[in-house]
Design a protein around this motif. Structure first.
Motif, mmCIF file in Angstrom:
data_model
loop_
_atom_site.group_PDB
_atom_site.id
_atom_site.type_symbol
_atom_site.label_atom_id
_atom_site.label_comp_id
_atom_site.label_asym_id
_atom_site.label_seq_id
_atom_site.Cartn_x
_atom_site.Cartn_y
_atom_site.Cartn_z
ATOM 1 N N SER A 29 0.833 -1.217 0.000
ATOM 2 C CA SER A 29 0.000 0.000 0.000
ATOM 3 C C SER A 29 0.859 1.255 0.000
ATOM 4 O O SER A 29 0.580 2.211 -0.735
ATOM 5 C CB SER A 29 -0.937 0.009 1.202
ATOM 6 O OG SER A 29 -1.866 -1.032 1.092
ATOM 7 N N GLU A 30 1.899 1.265 0.821
ATOM 8 C CA GLU A 30 2.783 2.426 0.897
ATOM 9 C C GLU A 30 3.559 2.616 -0.405
ATOM 10 O O GLU A 30 3.716 3.736 -0.887
ATOM 11 C CB GLU A 30 3.750 2.283 2.078
ATOM 12 C CG GLU A 30 3.080 2.307 3.431
ATOM 13 C CD GLU A 30 2.637 0.930 3.932
ATOM 14 O OE1 GLU A 30 2.506 -0.019 3.123
ATOM 15 O OE2 GLU A 30 2.422 0.805 5.151
ATOM 16 N N THR A 71 -7.379 -7.303 -4.185
ATOM 17 C CA THR A 71 -7.177 -5.885 -4.471
ATOM 18 C C THR A 71 -5.970 -5.703 -5.377
ATOM 19 O O THR A 71 -4.928 -6.321 -5.163
ATOM 20 C CB THR A 71 -6.938 -5.102 -3.160
ATOM 21 O OG1 THR A 71 -8.045 -5.301 -2.305
ATOM 22 C CG2 THR A 71 -6.725 -3.631 -3.408
ATOM 23 N N THR A 72 -6.100 -4.858 -6.399
ATOM 24 C CA THR A 72 -4.981 -4.535 -7.270
ATOM 25 C C THR A 72 -4.501 -3.133 -6.955
ATOM 26 O O THR A 72 -5.294 -2.191 -6.897
ATOM 27 C CB THR A 72 -5.385 -4.611 -8.757
ATOM 28 O OG1 THR A 72 -5.799 -5.948 -9.054
ATOM 29 C CG2 THR A 72 -4.219 -4.242 -9.667
ATOM 30 N N LEU A 73 -3.206 -2.999 -6.746
ATOM 31 C CA LEU A 73 -2.593 -1.708 -6.454
ATOM 32 C C LEU A 73 -1.680 -1.294 -7.591
ATOM 33 O O LEU A 73 -1.018 -2.140 -8.195
ATOM 34 C CB LEU A 73 -1.774 -1.786 -5.163
ATOM 35 C CG LEU A 73 -2.527 -2.135 -3.893
ATOM 36 C CD1 LEU A 73 -1.547 -2.304 -2.730
ATOM 37 C CD2 LEU A 73 -3.556 -1.073 -3.558
ATOM 38 N N ILE A 78 7.060 0.105 -14.731
ATOM 39 C CA ILE A 78 8.201 -0.049 -15.627
ATOM 40 C C ILE A 78 8.100 -1.357 -16.397
ATOM 41 O O ILE A 78 8.419 -1.414 -17.582
ATOM 42 C CB ILE A 78 9.517 0.050 -14.828
ATOM 43 C CG1 ILE A 78 9.646 1.461 -14.262
ATOM 44 C CG2 ILE A 78 10.716 -0.321 -15.683
ATOM 45 C CD1 ILE A 78 10.721 1.638 -13.232
ATOM 46 N N LEU A 79 7.633 -2.400 -15.743
ATOM 47 C CA LEU A 79 7.384 -3.688 -16.393
ATOM 48 C C LEU A 79 5.893 -3.799 -16.704
ATOM 49 O O LEU A 79 5.066 -3.382 -15.895
ATOM 50 C CB LEU A 79 7.836 -4.840 -15.494
ATOM 51 C CG LEU A 79 9.322 -4.858 -15.135
ATOM 52 C CD1 LEU A 79 9.616 -5.971 -14.135
ATOM 53 C CD2 LEU A 79 10.172 -5.010 -16.380
ATOM 54 N N PRO A 80 5.528 -4.361 -17.847
ATOM 55 C CA PRO A 80 4.126 -4.331 -18.278
ATOM 56 C C PRO A 80 3.159 -5.237 -17.519
ATOM 57 O O PRO A 80 1.967 -5.024 -17.574
ATOM 58 C CB PRO A 80 4.206 -4.758 -19.742
ATOM 59 C CG PRO A 80 5.460 -5.551 -19.848
ATOM 60 C CD PRO A 80 6.401 -4.963 -18.845
ATOM 61 N N GLY A 81 3.631 -6.204 -16.795
ATOM 62 C CA GLY A 81 2.728 -7.158 -16.152
ATOM 63 C C GLY A 81 2.235 -6.717 -14.789
ATOM 64 O O GLY A 81 2.507 -5.620 -14.317
ATOM 65 N N LYS A 82 1.493 -7.611 -14.159
ATOM 66 C CA LYS A 82 1.045 -7.426 -12.782
ATOM 67 C C LYS A 82 1.650 -8.543 -11.942
ATOM 68 O O LYS A 82 1.671 -9.690 -12.347
ATOM 69 C CB LYS A 82 -0.475 -7.488 -12.681
ATOM 70 C CG LYS A 82 -1.166 -6.300 -13.299
ATOM 71 C CD LYS A 82 -2.661 -6.393 -13.089
ATOM 72 C CE LYS A 82 -3.345 -5.216 -13.759
ATOM 73 N NZ LYS A 82 -4.798 -5.332 -13.675
ATOM 74 N N ALA A 83 2.137 -8.180 -10.775
ATOM 75 C CA ALA A 83 2.691 -9.163 -9.843
ATOM 76 C C ALA A 83 1.573 -9.630 -8.920
ATOM 77 O O ALA A 83 0.693 -8.860 -8.558
ATOM 78 C CB ALA A 83 3.805 -8.532 -9.021
ATOM 79 N N ASP A 88 0.400 -11.096 1.294
ATOM 80 C CA ASP A 88 0.705 -9.697 1.522
ATOM 81 C C ASP A 88 0.887 -9.327 2.988
ATOM 82 O O ASP A 88 1.280 -8.223 3.297
ATOM 83 C CB ASP A 88 -0.330 -8.784 0.868
ATOM 84 C CG ASP A 88 -1.751 -9.197 1.119
ATOM 85 O OD1 ASP A 88 -2.097 -10.308 0.710
ATOM 86 O OD2 ASP A 88 -2.506 -8.415 1.712
ATOM 87 N N ARG A 89 0.673 -10.232 3.906
ATOM 88 C CA ARG A 89 0.914 -9.935 5.322
ATOM 89 C C ARG A 89 1.775 -11.008 5.982
ATOM 90 O O ARG A 89 1.639 -11.303 7.145
ATOM 91 C CB ARG A 89 -0.406 -9.761 6.078
ATOM 92 C CG ARG A 89 -1.167 -8.534 5.660
ATOM 93 C CD ARG A 89 -0.394 -7.291 6.049
ATOM 94 N NE ARG A 89 -0.937 -6.128 5.355
ATOM 95 C CZ ARG A 89 -0.221 -5.077 5.030
ATOM 96 N NH1 ARG A 89 1.046 -5.005 5.293
ATOM 97 N NH2 ARG A 89 -0.775 -4.068 4.415
ATOM 98 N N VAL A 90 2.704 -11.586 5.241
ATOM 99 C CA VAL A 90 3.639 -12.572 5.773
ATOM 100 C C VAL A 90 4.661 -11.858 6.655
ATOM 101 O O VAL A 90 5.065 -10.744 6.373
ATOM 102 C CB VAL A 90 4.330 -13.299 4.602
ATOM 103 C CG1 VAL A 90 5.662 -13.865 4.975
ATOM 104 C CG2 VAL A 90 3.438 -14.381 4.071
ATOM 105 N N SER A 91 5.093 -12.498 7.708
ATOM 106 C CA SER A 91 6.086 -11.884 8.597
ATOM 107 C C SER A 91 7.453 -11.846 7.919
ATOM 108 O O SER A 91 7.695 -12.538 6.944
ATOM 109 C CB SER A 91 6.170 -12.667 9.895
ATOM 110 O OG SER A 91 6.894 -13.855 9.702
#
Length: 111
Positions: A29-30, A71-73, A78-83, A88-91
């Motif tokens: 998010s940041e 959710t997509t952020l 710079i790279l055309p794809g989506k990761a 997203d909340r792993v320690s």
């Protein structure tokens, strides 16, 4: 040194940017919110600057990141794809591995 989380521009007079693996899935998010840094990185690359990212930081360079919630952020673009940031909340202490499929051949991938 600079922070893609908080800085709005890259340091002046640099020839290369190195983004270490880090834990971008914890700060998605940041990272997404700092659009000034996205623009600075895109300009740097467009002007011939060398950009090297390792590990999960490659996802930060994509057009977007999809969280495990669906959710997509927006990311740096710079790279055309989506990761896909599956966890997203792993320690910080847990390791994660994913398979990556390239849409096009490149210097580091095969199709």
């Amino acid at each position: 040194a600079f922070s893609p989380l908080m800085d709005k521009k890259l340091p002046s007079g640099i020839d290369a940017v190195y983004l270490c693996g880090g834990f971008p899935h914890l700060y998605a998010s940041e990272l997404s919110a700092n659009t000034a840094m996205h623009q600075a990185l895109r300009k740097f690359v467009a002007e011939g600057g060398v950009l090297y990212a390792e590990g999960n930081s490659i996802g930060y360079l994509c057009r977007g990141a999809i969280l495990s919630s669906g959710t997509t952020l927006q990311m740096a673009g710079i790279l055309p794809g989506k990761a896909t940031l599956l966890l997203d909340r792993v320690s910080h202490t847990e390791g994660t591995y994913v398979d990556v499929n390239s849409l096009e051949p490149s210097a580091i991938t095969r199709q």
